[in-house]
Design an enzyme around this catalytic site. Structure first.
Site, PDB file in Angstrom:
ATOM      1  N   VAL A   1       0.870  -1.169   0.000  1.00 17.79           N
ATOM      2  CA  VAL A   1       0.000   0.000   0.000  1.00 17.79           C
ATOM      3  C   VAL A   1       0.908   1.220   0.000  1.00 17.79           C
ATOM      4  O   VAL A   1       1.405   1.631   1.053  1.00 17.79           O
ATOM      5  CB  VAL A   1      -0.915   0.004   1.244  1.00 17.79           C
ATOM      6  CG1 VAL A   1      -1.812   1.224   1.222  1.00 17.79           C
ATOM      7  CG2 VAL A   1      -1.740  -1.286   1.270  1.00 17.79           C
ATOM      8  N   PRO A   2       1.190   1.756  -1.187  1.00 13.24           N
ATOM      9  CA  PRO A   2       2.125   2.891  -1.246  1.00 13.24           C
ATOM     10  C   PRO A   2       1.559   4.093  -0.494  1.00 13.24           C
ATOM     11  O   PRO A   2       0.344   4.255  -0.414  1.00 13.24           O
ATOM     12  CB  PRO A   2       2.215   3.205  -2.737  1.00 13.24           C
ATOM     13  CG  PRO A   2       1.050   2.572  -3.361  1.00 13.24           C
ATOM     14  CD  PRO A   2       0.600   1.457  -2.492  1.00 13.24           C
TER      15      PRO A   2
ATOM     16  N   GLY B   1       1.137   8.135  -0.108  1.00 16.22           N
ATOM     17  CA  GLY B   1       1.283   9.437  -0.782  1.00 16.22           C
ATOM     18  C   GLY B   1       1.686  10.465   0.264  1.00 16.22           C
ATOM     19  O   GLY B   1       2.055  10.113   1.372  1.00 16.22           O
TER      20      GLY B   1
ATOM     21  N   PHE C   1      -0.174  12.461   2.000  1.00 13.74           N
ATOM     22  CA  PHE C   1      -0.958  12.370   3.249  1.00 13.74           C
ATOM     23  C   PHE C   1      -1.867  11.164   3.260  1.00 13.74           C
ATOM     24  O   PHE C   1      -2.821  11.129   3.996  1.00 13.74           O
ATOM     25  CB  PHE C   1      -1.800  13.634   3.437  1.00 13.74           C
ATOM     26  CG  PHE C   1      -0.942  14.824   3.721  1.00 13.74           C
ATOM     27  CD1 PHE C   1      -0.796  15.817   2.781  1.00 13.74           C
ATOM     28  CD2 PHE C   1      -0.213  14.899   4.901  1.00 13.74           C
ATOM     29  CE1 PHE C   1       0.025  16.890   3.014  1.00 13.74           C
ATOM     30  CE2 PHE C   1       0.617  15.970   5.141  1.00 13.74           C
ATOM     31  CZ  PHE C   1       0.740  16.978   4.199  1.00 13.74           C
TER      32      PHE C   1
ATOM     33  N   LYS D   1      -2.725   6.720   2.199  1.00 16.66           N
ATOM     34  CA  LYS D   1      -2.353   5.438   1.608  1.00 16.66           C
ATOM     35  C   LYS D   1      -3.137   5.274   0.306  1.00 16.66           C
ATOM     36  O   LYS D   1      -4.281   5.731   0.203  1.00 16.66           O
ATOM     37  CB  LYS D   1      -2.741   4.299   2.551  1.00 16.66           C
ATOM     38  CG  LYS D   1      -2.011   4.315   3.894  1.00 16.66           C
ATOM     39  CD  LYS D   1      -2.181   2.950   4.567  1.00 16.66           C
ATOM     40  CE  LYS D   1      -1.703   2.973   6.008  1.00 16.66           C
ATOM     41  NZ  LYS D   1      -2.752   3.580   6.874  1.00 16.66           N
ATOM     42  N   VAL D   2      -2.507   4.654  -0.655  1.00 21.49           N
ATOM     43  CA  VAL D   2      -3.157   4.471  -1.953  1.00 21.49           C
ATOM     44  C   VAL D   2      -3.442   2.985  -2.177  1.00 21.49           C
ATOM     45  O   VAL D   2      -2.522   2.169  -2.124  1.00 21.49           O
ATOM     46  CB  VAL D   2      -2.258   5.013  -3.080  1.00 21.49           C
ATOM     47  CG1 VAL D   2      -2.952   4.831  -4.421  1.00 21.49           C
ATOM     48  CG2 VAL D   2      -1.954   6.489  -2.850  1.00 21.49           C
TER      49      VAL D   2
ATOM     50  N   ASP E   1       6.550  18.506  -5.926  1.00 22.04           N
ATOM     51  CA  ASP E   1       7.082  17.223  -5.411  1.00 22.04           C
ATOM     52  C   ASP E   1       7.312  16.237  -6.552  1.00 22.04           C
ATOM     53  O   ASP E   1       6.917  15.071  -6.468  1.00 22.04           O
ATOM     54  CB  ASP E   1       6.106  16.637  -4.371  1.00 22.04           C
ATOM     55  CG  ASP E   1       6.843  15.771  -3.335  1.00 22.04           C
ATOM     56  OD1 ASP E   1       6.167  15.061  -2.569  1.00 22.04           O
ATOM     57  OD2 ASP E   1       8.086  15.803  -3.335  1.00 22.04           O
TER      58      ASP E   1
END
Ligand SMILES: Nc1nnc(-c2c[nH]c3ncc(-c4c[nH]c5ccccc45)cc23)o1
Length: 333
Positions: free
Chosen positions: A82-83, A85, A87, A89-90, A191
């Protein structure tokens, strides 16, 4: 009647337009959590009628849409990840009716800022992850977006090692198109880095606009330091005002990471000895020494244009899109 009125304006999940979703997310970031504490069910606005099936004002997690950890093709099976980001989780999401696969970023309501969504809702481009909808469920904002099922460039680097030049050219060209569009709207992403570039079968897209800002004049005077150190431009580190050119520098440092497998500086200044790189970025000349030895002459000159210390002399996205490094003559291909 104020509460009742707000309740019925936000009750349930409905299809809407960009102004509707902007109003919804502004409501979320302004509404006090106690009011949102006792909502009977999910509320939200979906932009994508084709791929997301709302049923009688419901769009329930685990019923109408399922969330999974990503399973990467080149990762050993079962290591669903679960990468994270800026703020949230994706997850991978799949609508149970249409089978459409999406990315779903979960942001706790207390961390949620309307800015997370505003840019992605208002700005649409092939190389910017499309926003499909926003749903508040169980004190968590679920942002549904276009999914880069090939994962991020960072995952690819971690799993497959340095990229070959033709792959880097393919990614750089598409991200420059996305940046050209963003910068034409005076939006700074802030970013740009390998983990914020995700891959699909036919394109690469920019994600995570949590740090993006829209410049009102031609210089943005920051209140805080935004971005990820390794990829930051010298003028950003100096905190005396910067502009969209800072994203171009970060693309340059990201390309160094793609071609060598490491961000700039870390091989010469190991992280163990240097907790922060801000001083190095400020004092040292741009990290041309970290360019891969086997880098082609044209890519080297392209990188020099991206990493020019003076932002006024640094090339823009539009100028770089014409560079020969990313427009190799046919027989080279
Ligand atoms: N921070 C953030 N904000 N929006 C996104 C986002 C939108 N669409 C996406 N598609 C894929 C991935 C992704 C990142 N690392 C991965 C590793 C494996 C598989 C997929 C991914 C992330 C996104 O990410």
């Amino acid at each position: 009647e104020m509460v009742a009125e707000e309740e019925d304006t936000v009750s349930g999940v409905r299809y809407g337009t960009v102004p509707d979703i902007l109003a919804f997310v502004n409501l979320l970031s302004s509404m006090q959590t106690p009011l949102l504490q006792h909502l009977p069910k999910e509320i939200g606005v979906l932009l994508n009628k084709k791929d997301m099936a709302v049923k009688k004002g419901r769009y329930q997690i685990n019923i109408d849409v399922l969330l999974f950890a990503w399973r990467l093709t080149y990762k050993n099976p079962g290591s669903g990840l679960v990468p994270k980001g800026s703020f949230g989780k994706v997850h991978l999401a799949q609508d149970t009716t249409t089978r459409k696969r999406m990315a779903c970023k979960l942001i706790p309501l207390e961390n949620f800022k309307a800015a997370d969504v505003e840019f992605q809702a208002r700005l649409r481009h092939d190389n910017i992850a499309e926003l499909f909808g926003a749903v508040l469920w169980d004190q968590t904002v679920h942002l549904f977006m276009e999914a880069g099922e090939g994962g991020s460039v960072l995952e690819k680097l971690d799993n497959c090692g340095p990229m070959r030049e033709f792959e880097i050219i393919w990614v750089a060209k598409q991200i420059l198109r996305g940046l050209e569009y963003l910068h034409s709207h005076n939006v700074i992403h802030h970013d740009i880095k390998p983990s914020n570039i995700v891959l699909m079968s036919d394109k690469a897209v920019l994600v995570d606009f949590g740090l993006a800002v829209q410049m009102t004049e031609d210089v943005y005077s920051p209140r805080d330091l935004r971005g990820t150190e390794m990829y930051m431009s010298p003028e950003l580190v100096l905190c005396r005002g910067h502009n969209t050119k800072t994203d171009i520098y970060s693309l340059g440092t990201s390309i160094i990471h793609m071609q060598t497998g490491s961000p700039p500086w870390v091989r010469r200044y190991p992280r163990t000895a240097y907790p922060s790189y801000l001083y190095i970025i400020h004092k040292q000349a741009p990290p041309l020494e970290d360019i891969a030895e086997d880098c082609s002459a044209s890519m080297r000159s392209f990188l020099k244009r991206c990493l020019e210390r003076n932002p006024a002399l640094r090339s823009s996205a539009s100028e770089l899109l014409k560079d020969e490094a990313i427009n190799p003559p046919r027989e080279d291909q």
